[in-house]
Structures are given as C-alpha cells and as structure tokens.
Design a protein around this motif. Structure first.
Motif, mmCIF file in Angstrom:
data_model
loop_
_atom_site.group_PDB
_atom_site.id
_atom_site.type_symbol
_atom_site.label_atom_id
_atom_site.label_comp_id
_atom_site.label_asym_id
_atom_site.label_seq_id
_atom_site.Cartn_x
_atom_site.Cartn_y
_atom_site.Cartn_z
ATOM 1 N N ILE A 5 47.191 42.748 34.835
ATOM 2 C CA ILE A 5 46.041 42.072 35.552
ATOM 3 C C ILE A 5 45.266 43.585 35.112
ATOM 4 N N PRO A 6 43.911 42.987 34.381
ATOM 5 C CA PRO A 6 43.112 44.177 34.244
ATOM 6 C C PRO A 6 42.839 44.815 35.423
ATOM 7 N N LEU A 7 43.422 45.320 35.608
ATOM 8 C CA LEU A 7 43.100 46.253 37.478
ATOM 9 C C LEU A 7 42.138 47.160 37.569
ATOM 10 N N ILE A 8 41.083 47.883 36.532
ATOM 11 C CA ILE A 8 40.071 47.734 36.953
ATOM 12 C C ILE A 8 38.890 47.259 37.919
ATOM 13 N N ARG A 9 38.890 45.825 36.510
ATOM 14 C CA ARG A 9 37.683 45.089 36.962
ATOM 15 C C ARG A 9 38.181 44.259 37.878
ATOM 16 N N ALA A 10 39.680 44.110 38.319
ATOM 17 C CA ALA A 10 40.099 43.154 39.304
ATOM 18 C C ALA A 10 40.075 44.182 40.690
ATOM 19 N N GLY A 11 39.736 45.503 40.804
ATOM 20 C CA GLY A 11 39.405 46.275 41.551
ATOM 21 C C GLY A 11 38.439 46.169 41.890
ATOM 22 N N ARG A 12 36.958 46.432 41.005
ATOM 23 C CA ARG A 12 35.743 46.248 41.644
ATOM 24 C C ARG A 12 35.218 45.313 42.122
ATOM 25 N N ALA A 13 35.639 43.693 41.528
ATOM 26 C CA ALA A 13 35.472 42.581 42.483
ATOM 27 C C ALA A 13 36.370 42.264 43.881
ATOM 28 N N ARG A 14 37.536 42.908 43.996
ATOM 29 C CA ARG A 14 37.641 43.334 45.184
ATOM 30 C C ARG A 14 36.727 43.758 46.366
ATOM 31 N N LEU A 15 35.748 45.120 45.654
ATOM 32 C CA LEU A 15 35.603 45.985 46.424
ATOM 33 C C LEU A 15 33.850 45.435 46.401
ATOM 34 N N ARG A 16 33.853 44.257 45.718
ATOM 35 C CA ARG A 16 32.415 44.037 45.727
ATOM 36 C C ARG A 16 32.797 42.554 47.016
ATOM 37 N N ARG A 24 31.586 56.150 36.359
ATOM 38 C CA ARG A 24 31.951 57.255 36.222
ATOM 39 C C ARG A 24 33.828 57.303 36.105
ATOM 40 N N LEU A 25 34.028 57.976 35.442
ATOM 41 C CA LEU A 25 36.030 57.618 35.560
ATOM 42 C C LEU A 25 36.743 58.293 37.183
ATOM 43 N N ALA A 26 36.077 58.439 38.182
ATOM 44 C CA ALA A 26 36.530 59.330 39.494
ATOM 45 C C ALA A 26 36.283 57.489 40.056
ATOM 46 N N PHE A 27 35.813 56.841 39.456
ATOM 47 C CA PHE A 27 34.803 55.548 40.191
ATOM 48 C C PHE A 27 35.872 54.414 39.284
ATOM 49 N N GLN A 28 36.366 54.306 37.868
ATOM 50 C CA GLN A 28 36.905 53.759 37.768
ATOM 51 C C GLN A 28 38.390 53.889 38.568
ATOM 52 N N SER A 29 38.801 54.981 38.409
ATOM 53 C CA SER A 29 40.433 54.929 39.062
ATOM 54 C C SER A 29 40.953 54.938 39.930
#
Length: 109
Positions: free
Chosen positions: A25-36, A51-56
C-alpha cells in the motif's frame, strides 16, 4: 494465564507490523486519506502539506490504523493491545493537528 497462552493462535505483534509495512500500500497516500477522514476540519489542508515530518506521520498513521483494523478482527480480541493502538492513532491525529496549525515539537524530525 500467561501472555503466551492468551496470545495463542494470534500472530506476533511484530509480525503484524511487518506485514503492514510491507503490504504494498502506498502508505503516505493512504495515511493522508485516513487523516482527511479522521480530521474533517483539516480535510483541505492535508493534501497540500508536504513537510517530511508530516509525510512520516502519515506513513506511521496508516500502519497504526491498519494494525487497529487487524486487531479488531481477532477472536478473541487482544483488548489491551487494541486499546494501545487506538490510543496511538489518537495521539498521531493530535500531532497532525498541531503540525497543520504550524506548531513544532522535538518529537518531529
């Protein structure tokens, strides 16, 4: 009952984490979607925060949320472990809000 008797029949926590990290799973993209979904007030700001920290944070949020999903499916449920990961999700959400509001922390690299 000892811990190993309680966890009998359940995969080890580290094995579950490894499976989530290597799920493809593209983890950053999926994490962004879950956070939304979790933070509707910030829905429009999340996609434009790079920001790199936010992507992490997005990556680890996705892995943690996937762990919650897996732990909820287990019978019998490992309630303490599930509660720990649910608390971790709430903590990550709070960090995301702080980042989106421009705050800083020594924990974010």
């Amino acid at each position: 009952m000892e811990d190993n008797e309680i966890d009998a029949g359940h995969p080890d926590e580290s094995d579950l984490l490894d499976a989530q990290m290597n799920s493809g799973i593209p983890l950053i993209r999926a994490g962004r979607a879950r956070l939304r979904l979790a933070l509707p007030r910030y829905r429009d700001k999340i996609p434009s925060t790079h920001r790199l920290a936010f992507q992490s944070l997005c990556r680890i949020y996705e892995v943690t949320a996937l762990m919650v999903d897996e732990l909820r499916k287990e019978v019998p449920c490992r309630e303490e472990l599930l509660a720990e990961y649910e608390d971790l999700c709430r903590s990550i959400e709070a960090d995301a809000v702080a980042m989106l509001e421009g705050k800083t922390s020594d924990r974010w690299f």
